[in-house]
Design a protein around this motif. Structure first.
Motif, short mmCIF file in Angstrom:
data_model
loop_
_atom_site.label_atom_id
_atom_site.label_comp_id
_atom_site.label_asym_id
_atom_site.label_seq_id
_atom_site.Cartn_x
_atom_site.Cartn_y
_atom_site.Cartn_z
N ARG A 8 17.26 -32.26 7.39
CA ARG A 8 17.09 -32.53 5.96
C ARG A 8 18.45 -32.73 5.28
N GLU A 9 19.44 -31.96 5.66
CA GLU A 9 20.78 -32.09 5.09
C GLU A 9 21.41 -33.43 5.46
N ARG A 12 19.73 -36.09 3.35
CA ARG A 12 20.24 -36.02 1.98
C ARG A 12 21.62 -36.66 1.91
N HIS A 15 21.28 -40.39 2.15
CA HIS A 15 20.79 -40.93 0.88
C HIS A 15 21.93 -41.02 -0.15
#
Length: 137
Positions: A8-9, A12, A15
């Protein structure tokens, strides 16, 4: 309790990088931002170059290609100043754009006013359409 998720990091972070280098339409930003439009006999190019001097810029033309290059110096900080944020790019840049026709390099004109460079690119005479007369037999 929230657990740390490395995937997830990374997503992120990816992104945030994508957002940094792309515009609202999802296209990659190029520096400087330019607009190009044409008439039958000329092309016009404007480039946003705030804070730049004409002596820091170079424009060259070869056939249908126009190259704009230059160097933007970063602002020098005084002894008692600390940089809080820097979003304006500095350093060297080069943009090469293809025009829809060959350009007469001898007649190109450029003007830098209020941070906007305007370049007038006349169409080469031998590239202009020629009307052919039809003889009646």
């Amino acid at each position: 309790m929230v657990t740390w998720d490395p995937i997830r990091e990374l997503e992120r972070f990816q992104h945030e990088l994508d957002h940094l280098f792309t515009g609202p339409s999802g296209t990659v930003h190029q520096y400087p931002s330019v607009n190009v439009w044409t008439t039958e006999n000329e092309a016009y190019l404007t480039a946003e170059l705030p804070g730049m001097e004409a002596s820091d810029l170079d424009i060259s033309v070869l056939g249908q290609k126009v190259t704009l290059s230059g160097k933007r110096q970063p602002r020098e900080m005084n002894e008692n100043e600390r940089l809080h944020r820097r979003e304006r790019l500095s350093g060297t840049f080069t943009r090469t754009l293809q025009m829809p026709f060959r350009v007469d390099a001898e007649k190109v004109a450029a003007q830098l006013e209020n941070g906007v460079l305007t370049v007038t690119l006349p169409r080469a005479e031998d590239d202009k359409p020629k009307k052919i007369s039809i003889q009646i037999a």
